[in-house]
Design an enzyme around this catalytic site. Structure first.
Site, PDB file in Angstrom:
ATOM      1  CG  HIS A   1      27.626   3.352  -3.721  1.00 52.26           C
ATOM      2  ND1 HIS A   1      28.522   4.098  -4.446  1.00 52.26           N
ATOM      3  CD2 HIS A   1      28.207   2.131  -3.570  1.00 52.26           C
ATOM      4  CE1 HIS A   1      29.584   3.364  -4.748  1.00 52.26           C
ATOM      5  NE2 HIS A   1      29.407   2.171  -4.221  1.00 52.26           N
TER       6      HIS A   1
ATOM      7  CG  ASP B   1      25.580   8.089  -1.489  1.00 49.73           C
ATOM      8  OD1 ASP B   1      25.672   6.909  -1.892  1.00 49.73           O
ATOM      9  OD2 ASP B   1      26.356   8.984  -1.872  1.00 49.73           O
ATOM     10  CG  HIS B   2      23.201   7.260  -5.237  1.00 50.79           C
ATOM     11  ND1 HIS B   2      23.025   8.194  -6.237  1.00 50.79           N
ATOM     12  CD2 HIS B   2      24.423   7.519  -4.695  1.00 50.79           C
ATOM     13  CE1 HIS B   2      24.100   8.975  -6.304  1.00 50.79           C
ATOM     14  NE2 HIS B   2      24.959   8.586  -5.375  1.00 50.79           N
TER      15      HIS B   2
END
Length: 247
Positions: A21, A23-24
């Site tokens: 993802h 955001d990671h």
């Protein structure tokens, strides 16, 4: 991250990525371009700049740091957690749990099932040493514990942790890490056999308790409209600045 690296005068050798993802993992490609030879570990081909695909139980070594890869598919089909320790160290081990186990909660079942998350929480992660520090991927502790209090309104451990987390939040201080021992006291997703949790869900079979809990959590005071992730990122990067300047 680059600022921290410069400040601490260290060399970045490797990245352990829990899942793909944005955001990671969105910084992986840029870091790999800036730092030739950088190793990027993960279990999903969708992870940016991946150089080393790891498997469940695989162990890595970085100097004195030992890492055991723990495969926890559900939030994504390729989610990997990382259990880290140093031999003969007085410090407690650490678990980097990404979006699988949170302080007071667990991740959403985007690409998996309740059965998978049950295995993740009860067998893969729940059997680690109780003093393990839990470093999760997001600071959503207050919201998680508000839900936990709805599930177990008489649980004093939930009340105490929620009060503490609210205070930390007000002071802009982190609530991460917790410990695995603490999570068993107030995290409803690790308390599936407790009578109040079963009463709240109307289920007794642990997997069904977990499935119902996650469904209830997904709909818990759900915001009417979620902010667009790309818009939030644009604000973070200051891209809207020219449009927001006062005349």
């Amino acid at each position: 991250l680059l600022e921290i690296i410069r400040k601490e005068n260290v060399v970045l050798k490797a990245i352990l990525t829990t899942h793909h993802h944005w955001d990671h993992a969105r910084g992986n490609e840029e870091l790999a371009q800036l730092l030739p030879g950088l190793q990027v570990f993960g279990a999903d081909e969708r992870i940016g700049a991946l150089t080393h695909k790891v498997t469940h139980g695989q162990e890595l070594t970085f100097g004195a740091i030992r890492v055991r890869c723990l495969f926890t598919p559900c939030h994504t089909s390729g989610h990997m957690c990382y259990f880290m320790w140093e031999d003969d160290s007085p410090d407690a081990p650490a678990l980097f749990s990404g979006d699988t186990l949170f302080v007071g909660g667990c991740g959403q079942f985007f690409e998996g099932t309740a059965e998978q998350m049950y295995t993740n929480l009860t067998q893969t992660l729940g059997t680690l040493p109780e003093d393990t520090k839990i470093f999760c991927g997001h600071e959503c502790t207050v919201r998680n514990l508000k839900f936990a209090l709805k599930v177990e309104p008489e649980n004093e451990a939930v009340r105490a942790k929620l009060a503490w987390a609210r205070q930390r939040d007000e002071e802009d201080l982190p609530t991460v890490p917790s410990t695995l021992h603490e999570e068993f006291l107030y995290n409803p997703f690790l308390r599936l056999t407790e009578e109040p949790v079963q009463r709240f869900t109307g289920r007794t079979e642990p997997v069904e308790v977990l499935r119902t809990l996650r469904s209830q959590r997904d709909n818990f005071k759900k915001p009417k409209e979620r902010p667009n992730p790309q818009a939030v990122l644009a604000f973070d990067w200051g891209l809207f600045g020219p449009f927001l300047e006062k005349k």
